[in-house]
Design a protein around this motif. Sequence first.
Motif, PDB file in Angstrom:
ATOM      1  N   ARG A 215      63.704   5.876  36.778  1.00  0.00           N
ATOM      2  CA  ARG A 215      63.017   4.310  36.288  1.00  0.00           C
ATOM      3  C   ARG A 215      61.582   4.737  37.104  1.00  0.00           C
ATOM      4  O   ARG A 215      60.602   4.789  36.538  1.00  0.00           O
ATOM      5  CB  ARG A 215      63.577   3.231  37.099  1.00  0.00           C
ATOM      6  CG  ARG A 215      62.948   1.991  37.136  1.00  0.00           C
ATOM      7  CD  ARG A 215      62.926   1.560  35.286  1.00  0.00           C
ATOM      8  NE  ARG A 215      64.318   1.181  34.895  1.00  0.00           N
ATOM      9  CZ  ARG A 215      64.475   0.111  34.839  1.00  0.00           C
ATOM     10  NH1 ARG A 215      64.131  -0.550  35.207  1.00  0.00           N
ATOM     11  NH2 ARG A 215      65.980   0.049  34.178  1.00  0.00           N
ATOM     12  N   LEU A 216      61.565   5.500  38.786  1.00  0.00           N
ATOM     13  CA  LEU A 216      60.512   5.632  39.053  1.00  0.00           C
ATOM     14  C   LEU A 216      59.318   6.265  38.155  1.00  0.00           C
ATOM     15  O   LEU A 216      58.062   6.308  38.090  1.00  0.00           O
ATOM     16  CB  LEU A 216      61.405   6.018  40.732  1.00  0.00           C
ATOM     17  CG  LEU A 216      61.411   5.471  41.311  1.00  0.00           C
ATOM     18  CD1 LEU A 216      62.403   5.611  42.672  1.00  0.00           C
ATOM     19  CD2 LEU A 216      60.825   3.723  41.681  1.00  0.00           C
ATOM     20  N   VAL A 217      60.339   7.520  37.353  1.00  0.00           N
ATOM     21  CA  VAL A 217      59.205   8.500  36.915  1.00  0.00           C
ATOM     22  C   VAL A 217      58.102   7.622  35.821  1.00  0.00           C
ATOM     23  O   VAL A 217      57.172   7.879  36.000  1.00  0.00           O
ATOM     24  CB  VAL A 217      59.975   9.673  36.318  1.00  0.00           C
ATOM     25  CG1 VAL A 217      59.257  10.654  35.504  1.00  0.00           C
ATOM     26  CG2 VAL A 217      59.655  10.710  37.537  1.00  0.00           C
ATOM     27  N   ASP A 218      58.697   6.805  34.703  1.00  0.00           N
ATOM     28  CA  ASP A 218      58.375   6.063  33.865  1.00  0.00           C
ATOM     29  C   ASP A 218      57.499   5.417  34.688  1.00  0.00           C
ATOM     30  O   ASP A 218      56.578   5.213  34.166  1.00  0.00           O
ATOM     31  CB  ASP A 218      59.459   5.589  32.908  1.00  0.00           C
ATOM     32  CG  ASP A 218      60.247   6.630  32.307  1.00  0.00           C
ATOM     33  OD1 ASP A 218      60.374   7.602  32.216  1.00  0.00           O
ATOM     34  OD2 ASP A 218      61.674   6.867  31.876  1.00  0.00           O
ATOM     35  N   ARG A 219      57.769   4.368  35.664  1.00  0.00           N
ATOM     36  CA  ARG A 219      57.362   2.997  36.266  1.00  0.00           C
ATOM     37  C   ARG A 219      55.502   3.912  37.162  1.00  0.00           C
ATOM     38  O   ARG A 219      54.887   2.972  36.918  1.00  0.00           O
ATOM     39  CB  ARG A 219      57.997   2.497  36.590  1.00  0.00           C
ATOM     40  CG  ARG A 219      59.338   1.847  36.341  1.00  0.00           C
ATOM     41  CD  ARG A 219      57.991   0.165  34.644  1.00  0.00           C
ATOM     42  NE  ARG A 219      59.171   0.235  34.807  1.00  0.00           N
ATOM     43  CZ  ARG A 219      59.717  -1.049  35.197  1.00  0.00           C
ATOM     44  NH1 ARG A 219      59.528  -1.298  36.574  1.00  0.00           N
ATOM     45  NH2 ARG A 219      60.769  -2.242  34.777  1.00  0.00           N
ATOM     46  N   LEU A 220      55.812   4.966  38.230  1.00  0.00           N
ATOM     47  CA  LEU A 220      54.795   5.399  38.518  1.00  0.00           C
ATOM     48  C   LEU A 220      53.649   6.745  38.011  1.00  0.00           C
ATOM     49  O   LEU A 220      54.773   6.942  36.843  1.00  0.00           O
ATOM     50  CB  LEU A 220      55.312   5.602  39.743  1.00  0.00           C
ATOM     51  CG  LEU A 220      55.867   5.070  40.550  1.00  0.00           C
ATOM     52  CD1 LEU A 220      57.074   5.671  42.129  1.00  0.00           C
ATOM     53  CD2 LEU A 220      55.616   3.788  41.038  1.00  0.00           C
TER      54      LEU A 220
END
Length: 624
Positions: A215-220
């Motif tokens: 989730r963090l890789v896709d959002r940031l």
Amino acid sequence: MEHAIYLVTLVGTALVVAAAFSSLIAFRFGAPLLLLFLCIGLATGTDGLGIEFDNARVAYFAGSLALAVILFDSGFGTPLNALRQAAGPALSLATFGVILTTGLFGAAAHYILSLTWLESFLLGAAVASTDAAAVFFLLRAGEINLRERVRSTLEVESGTNDPIAIFLTITLVEIIAAHANPEANVLVANLVLGFLLNMGLGAVVGVLGGLAIVRLVDRLNLDHGLLPIFVLTLSLMVFAAAGAIGGSGFLAVYIAGLIAGNSDIRAVTILKRFQDGMSWLAQIIMFLILGLFATPSQFPAIMLPAIGLGLFLMFVARPIAVWLCLIPFRLPRPEVAFVSWVGLRGAVSILLAITPLLGGLENGRIIFNTAFIIVLVSLIIQGWTVGPLARRLGLIVPARLGPLDKVELELPGSAHHELLAYRVAPGSPVARGERIPRWARPSLVLRDGRSMRFQDMGRLAAGDQVYIFVPDRYPRLLDKLFASRAVVDPEDADFFGAFALDPARSATELEAAYAPGLTEAEQKLTIGALVTARLGGHAEYADRVLLGPIELIVRDVDDKGKIIGLGLSFEPTAPVARVPVFLSAGEMGDRLAAFIRNWRKPTETQIAEARETPAVPPVPEKTE
């Protein structure tokens, strides 16, 4: 102070460079890479060049972090289909196999080394796990083209058995250090409860951590240069968080890598390349530190008993544990034998053998030296014989594809599409005029230094570089189209049989043509379904089924495991070499059923043998 910084940096980098160069020797001569790394550490340590390193806490801390990096990369590179295929056998080996090996080896160590029972089981727990780094190197980098089921079983087992061994080792060290002498039933109950809590917390943190990483890789919208470092840091946070609350950090980081690697994570190509490099660096650092920490001058006092225990582990404890764990699964005898043999011990065993020194145990140094020698014996004997044994057992299969020149390019702002660059290989299907499927969109072709649109190039030629826009998780069909023909060894020329056979045809035709003795129920199946049933419900590339005077060979399966290509041979392969390994439960059932069938109908076999065999197979297309 400044001079010391330069000196330490110079020595450290020189060791890493030497280890990197040693990989060339390993690839050239098939030597176990871990063995070379350990030897470099031993050669530069106290009894070698004289570098003093005797800090057990630093060695254990650095080794643990390096192992976490390796396990995350192992999980990241394990596809879900391999996990599904090997989950049952591998997880059985990673749990019950470790416990059985610990018990069998501990009993032998108690009588050979005169250690207490708890100390003997502690040594057994330290050497009970298969080393992921050694197995992955030998199977992936060693160019051993094994049957997929065997490869997946070994890789998943080596990636998942470390947490159990670590838990057992640390728990036993704490019990011995506290001078506790619990009753057997109390000890087993505490171990079971502690194990469930440790593994359960580790699994929960691993799942949550893996989902958070995705989730963090896709959002940031991080820079591509920073993204791999960010993911690596998050994986170490998962490892630390699980350990901080009493869970297994090693299980957590492996599960996190498994979830992240099998999701639609952004920049997956960049992440794989970075993690591959970091995994190599982690292996080099861990093995060099463990080699430096050892003191070879102390080995002679314990050499003979340790070698004896190493041989007991290879030839008795591991095979018995593997056979007992694989009884519920329908694995043939050669595969059970190979899994038994490829139980390489490595850096994890040495790392766990440091824990008795950290706990201040009286016989801590004896346990460490014994484990180190056992690892060396395992790498020397097992590491150098993996390839020859696989060939002797008939587990090596011809490569599906020949050389392939492909580059995967990440498209900015698109997480679900990729741009692939293929160089057309001579003799490949596209060079022979095969069409590229519609779902793939060729956009550009480079030929002789000129770039042109795909529509204007006409037929592709060898040496052309083609850029193709494809959806994420593109089928492997493109690789097959652009790869050259696999070079078949003369011994494998007839590996897949002289004739092609349509899997959709009825098995009744086989019975009419060759009289292999099929039952009435089997004659109602298609030939593909018959082969799948004879293989226990799962078929894979290069599987073989003997039916009376003929042998059916699986030439290809689709992504769902359905047989789409079969070969027929009139000259069944010779039986594989006999090995001192027990039959699997599936083989026991088959032999018992065959015995009962022959006992009830003794004349059927004679009638089948008396029938004439037609000269032409029922389907026939001559293999090219």
